[in-house]
Design an enzyme around this catalytic site. Structure first.
Site, PDB file in Angstrom:
ATOM      1  N   GLY A   1      38.904  16.244  41.300  1.00 34.58           N
ATOM      2  CA  GLY A   1      37.844  15.491  41.990  1.00 34.58           C
ATOM      3  C   GLY A   1      37.950  15.625  43.500  1.00 34.58           C
TER       4      GLY A   1
ATOM      5  CB  ALA B   1      36.570  22.562  44.266  1.00 32.67           C
TER       6      ALA B   1
ATOM      7  CB  SER C   1      45.301  12.653  38.693  1.00 33.35           C
ATOM      8  OG  SER C   1      46.477  12.006  39.065  1.00 33.35           O
TER       9      SER C   1
ATOM     10  CB  ALA D   1      34.833  23.615  60.247  1.00 32.88           C
TER      11      ALA D   1
ATOM     12  CE  LYS E   1      31.811  26.119  62.614  1.00 37.68           C
ATOM     13  NZ  LYS E   1      32.712  26.431  61.498  1.00 37.68           N
TER      14      LYS E   1
HETATM   15  C1  LIG Z   1      44.970  23.389  56.177  1.00 41.53           C
HETATM   16  C2  LIG Z   1      43.647  23.529  55.512  1.00 41.53           C
HETATM   17  C3  LIG Z   1      42.478  23.405  56.269  1.00 41.53           C
HETATM   18  C4  LIG Z   1      41.226  23.574  55.664  1.00 41.53           C
HETATM   19  N1  LIG Z   1      40.090  23.522  56.426  1.00 41.53           N
HETATM   20  C5  LIG Z   1      38.909  23.861  55.871  1.00 41.53           C
HETATM   21  C6  LIG Z   1      37.727  23.926  56.642  1.00 41.53           C
HETATM   22  O1  LIG Z   1      37.706  23.607  57.824  1.00 41.53           O
HETATM   23  N2  LIG Z   1      36.597  24.321  56.028  1.00 41.53           N
HETATM   24  C7  LIG Z   1      36.559  24.668  54.708  1.00 41.53           C
HETATM   25  O2  LIG Z   1      35.517  25.088  54.212  1.00 41.53           O
HETATM   26  N3  LIG Z   1      37.650  24.538  53.948  1.00 41.53           N
HETATM   27  C8  LIG Z   1      38.816  24.173  54.494  1.00 41.53           C
HETATM   28  N4  LIG Z   1      39.933  24.090  53.714  1.00 41.53           N
HETATM   29  C9  LIG Z   1      39.816  24.263  52.287  1.00 41.53           C
HETATM   30  C10 LIG Z   1      39.342  22.957  51.676  1.00 41.53           C
HETATM   31  O3  LIG Z   1      40.233  21.930  51.983  1.00 41.53           O
HETATM   32  C11 LIG Z   1      39.233  23.121  50.171  1.00 41.53           C
HETATM   33  O4  LIG Z   1      38.468  24.246  49.878  1.00 41.53           O
HETATM   34  C12 LIG Z   1      38.535  21.939  49.566  1.00 41.53           C
HETATM   35  O5  LIG Z   1      39.116  20.756  49.984  1.00 41.53           O
HETATM   36  C13 LIG Z   1      38.556  22.015  48.071  1.00 41.53           C
HETATM   37  O6  LIG Z   1      39.770  21.603  47.550  1.00 41.53           O
HETATM   38  P1  LIG Z   1      39.848  21.468  45.978  1.00 41.53           P
HETATM   39  O7  LIG Z   1      38.833  20.488  45.529  1.00 41.53           O
HETATM   40  O8  LIG Z   1      39.824  22.821  45.404  1.00 41.53           O
HETATM   41  O9  LIG Z   1      41.327  20.929  45.745  1.00 41.53           O
HETATM   42  P2  LIG Z   1      41.989  19.504  46.054  1.00 41.53           P
HETATM   43  O10 LIG Z   1      41.381  18.827  47.209  1.00 41.53           O
HETATM   44  O11 LIG Z   1      43.460  19.781  46.090  1.00 41.53           O
HETATM   45  O12 LIG Z   1      41.673  18.627  44.770  1.00 41.53           O
HETATM   46  C14 LIG Z   1      42.387  18.816  43.578  1.00 41.53           C
HETATM   47  C15 LIG Z   1      41.953  17.768  42.579  1.00 41.53           C
HETATM   48  O13 LIG Z   1      42.569  18.061  41.336  1.00 41.53           O
HETATM   49  C16 LIG Z   1      43.075  16.872  40.769  1.00 41.53           C
HETATM   50  N5  LIG Z   1      44.191  17.198  39.891  1.00 41.53           N
HETATM   51  C17 LIG Z   1      45.203  18.071  40.102  1.00 41.53           C
HETATM   52  N6  LIG Z   1      46.038  18.059  39.043  1.00 41.53           N
HETATM   53  C18 LIG Z   1      45.539  17.181  38.144  1.00 41.53           C
HETATM   54  C19 LIG Z   1      45.943  16.719  36.880  1.00 41.53           C
HETATM   55  N7  LIG Z   1      47.066  17.149  36.288  1.00 41.53           N
HETATM   56  N8  LIG Z   1      45.167  15.807  36.259  1.00 41.53           N
HETATM   57  C20 LIG Z   1      44.036  15.342  36.824  1.00 41.53           C
HETATM   58  N9  LIG Z   1      43.608  15.735  38.023  1.00 41.53           N
HETATM   59  C21 LIG Z   1      44.353  16.634  38.685  1.00 41.53           C
HETATM   60  C22 LIG Z   1      43.486  16.049  41.979  1.00 41.53           C
HETATM   61  O14 LIG Z   1      43.568  14.691  41.632  1.00 41.53           O
HETATM   62  C23 LIG Z   1      42.345  16.333  42.924  1.00 41.53           C
HETATM   63  O15 LIG Z   1      41.274  15.466  42.634  1.00 41.53           O
HETATM   64  C24 LIG Z   1      41.163  23.861  54.288  1.00 41.53           C
HETATM   65  C25 LIG Z   1      42.334  23.908  53.526  1.00 41.53           C
HETATM   66  C26 LIG Z   1      43.566  23.756  54.124  1.00 41.53           C
HETATM   67  C27 LIG Z   1      44.809  23.841  53.294  1.00 41.53           C
END
Ligand SMILES: Cc1cc2nc3c(=O)[nH]c(=O)nc-3n(C[C@H](O)[C@H](O)[C@H](O)COP(=O)(O)OP(=O)(O)OC[C@H]3O[C@@H](n4cnc5c(N)ncnc54)[C@H](O)[C@@H]3O)c2cc1C
Length: 503
Positions: free
Chosen positions: A14, A17, A41, A52, A80
């Site tokens: 959640g 993505a 979770s 950004a 931006k």
């Molecule tokens: C340093 C840094 C800077 C960034 N800056 C930018 C930016 O400026 N612009 C940009 O476009 N992108 C940026 N990004 C990328 C951006 O943060 C991610 O693309 C975006 O937040 C998507 O993350 P996610 O949803 O894939 O993963 P996460 O935010 O890690 O979410 C993972 C989810 O999975 C759930 N989960 C994991 N394991 C389990 C489990 N066993 N059971 C149930 N739930 C689980 C967690 O609870 C959480 O809800 C950056 C990333 C980093 C590391």
């Protein structure tokens, strides 16, 4: 009508993505006969630092039917117009990568060849002066573009800086209102089908089982389904993009609200500065081979605009991508699919492009292998294209003053990038291919910004008399400047249309 339709979709995660995926699929599928469950979770939490974005995010919001001013208010967003790069090519040198186009095509010849011609004749006008987004950015101005292509205001392009956590929350409300079921639980086991290795079900920490036809892995770096369960494999790009850690910290705003992101090269990486309405997001992306966590945090904390608002957060990553993005009945999106550092704000875009492609190539329960093959082909192209664009910033440096920069200057680069650089050097032509995210003006900004100069310009640009070209470009530059000066200030525009509440 086929009775082989996907009936149940389970999204794990959640973060940005997970909720972007749930929002778009709930909109596209209209959830008549298909159920979407999203499992997240709170114990594990999200990354939440993506702040950004790049202009295609507006298309995504439009597809969802979101009101832009409301979205800005709810996510503390600002506008931006581009990214400023400091100290990348050389210490003390700054350039801007503005969104939108430069100038206009004259006599079918790309604008920059006319600009190069004048430059060779001694005209020192920077390329940025021929970009409306670039001129407005440095004047601290903003207004929305118009559609009429005859008007210079149509050449402005913009994206947002926003609080990624608030964006995910906003999309959560959106998706839940359209029938997505949220389960606040932890996935503790992934059950595979014996016959073909497809995912059958997820076991949650309260002993319930979630069965689905299609599983979407948005579980972040851990890749709970795509990697831990399906062992898809990862292609490591650290030799081209060596940074592997980041430390992030928000601080108080100070001064004018700048309508652009700033990226400042530091000794072992680079620092971002992203102004939101209620704070500034900052971070240092660095290579752990060349600096310790403590030294990176100290550098970051010494280079903030205002008082720190939270403890610094450390993050680790490996740049690269999954060998397959779609494997069996699982599609990985977001950090679960791969990661490239946020230098050109492409991660959230990759989620958008992945989920839009998934919606376009939506499978049925027979999972025709050609669907997955095509999806993987398109995503691999997209990732590799972005990888080359980001790598260009590192390899096109003249710096040797720090081990990281000396490494980058001499490192081997992907052949596809070497070809683009060679072509630009030889003839000023920018190679770009069908459906690429970054097109001519984007590549041009980095080539010129980092001092990769072509040996010659297009000879067809020499056909009009020099004085005529000079007059045309002067007229254009004046029009751009006047148009930018007539815009409201960035802060003024937000105050009038979309100011967020206090937090
Ligand atoms: C340093 C840094 C800077 C960034 N800056 C930018 C930016 O400026 N612009 C940009 O476009 N992108 C940026 N990004 C990328 C951006 O943060 C991610 O693309 C975006 O937040 C998507 O993350 P996610 O949803 O894939 O993963 P996460 O935010 O890690 O979410 C993972 C989810 O999975 C759930 N989960 C994991 N394991 C389990 C489990 N066993 N059971 C149930 N739930 C689980 C967690 O609870 C959480 O809800 C950056 C990333 C980093 C590391």
């Amino acid at each position: 009508m086929s009775d082989n339709l996907i009936r149940n979709i389970a999204i794990v995660g959640g973060g940005t993505a997970g909720w972007m995926t749930a929002a778009l699929l709930s909109r596209v599928l209209r959830l008549g006969n298909t159920r979407i469950s999203l499992i997240e979770s709170p114990e594990i939490g999200t990354i939440g630092v993506g702040e950004a974005t790049i202009p295609p995010i507006r298309t995504f919001n439009q597809l969802l039917g979101i009101d832009e001013n409301e979205f800005i208010r709810k996510t503390q967003a600002t506008f931006k117009l581009g990214i400023e790069f400091r100290d990348w090519g050389r210490l003390g040198h700054t350039y801007l990568h503005p969104f939108g186009r430069y100038g206009l095509t004259i006599e079918q010849i790309a604008f920059h060849h006319h600009w190069l011609r004048l430059r060779e004749a001694g005209d020192e006008t920077p390329l940025r002066d021929y970009s409306l987004s670039g001129s407005a950015a440095y004047l601290g101005r903003f207004t929305r573009p118009v559609e009429d292509p005859r008007l210079i205001l149509s050449s402005l392009s913009y994206a947002f800086h926003f609080d990624a956590g608030l964006y995910a929350g906003y999309l959560r409300e959106y998706a839940q209102a359209r029938g997505v079921k949220r389960l606040e639980r932890k996935v503790v086991e992934v059950e595979l089908r014996g016959e073909d290795g497809f995912i059958r079900a997820l076991k949650l920490d309260d002993e319930t089982r979630v069965e689905a036809d299609l599983f979407i892995d948005c579980s972040g770096f851990r890749g709970l389904l795509i990697e831990q369960a399906l062992k898809t494999g990862y292609e490591d790009w650290t030799h081209w993009l060596p940074c592997d850690r980041a430390v992030a910290v928000p601080c108080e705003s100070a001064g004018e609200l700048t309508p652009y992101t700033r990226s400042t090269a530091r000794s072992a990486g680079w620092q971002w500065r992203i102004p939101l309405q209620h704070r500034i997001g900052n971070g240092y992306v660095y290579c752990s081979r060349f600096i310790s966590d403590e030294a990176a945090a100290a550098t970051l904390l010494a280079n903030l605009d205002g008082a720190v608002r939270a403890e610094p957060r450390f993050l680790r990553f490996t740049t690269g991508r999954r060998k397959k993005f779609w494997n069996k009945n699982c599609i990985a999106l977001g950090l679960a699919s791969g990661f490239m550092e946020p230098l050109e704000s492409t991660s959230i875009h990759l989620i958008q492009s992945g989920v839009m492609q998934l919606a376009a190539i939506f499978p049925d329960r027979s999972f025709d292998p050609s669907d997955a093959e095509e999806y993987n082909r398109l995503q691999i192209e997209e990732f590799e294209h972005i990888r080359d664009f980001i790598t260009l910033h590192y390899c096109a440096t003249e710096r040797e003053d720090q081990p990281l920069w000396a490494y980058c200057r001499h490192m081997p680069i992907p052949e596809s990038l070497a070809y683009r650089i060679q072509l630009f050097r030889s003839s000023g032509r920018v190679a770009f291919y069908d459906k690429e995210l970054f097109v001519e003006p984007n590549w041009l900004s980095i080539f010129i910004g980092q001092q990769i100069w072509p040996r010659r310009h297009d000879p067809l640009a020499d056909l009009p008399p020099m004085e005529e070209t000079r007059r045309q470009l002067l007229r254009l530059k004046t029009l751009i400047r006047q148009t930018a000066q007539a815009m409201p200030t960035h802060g003024g525009f937000i105050a009038e249309h979309c100011r967020a509440g206090a937090v």
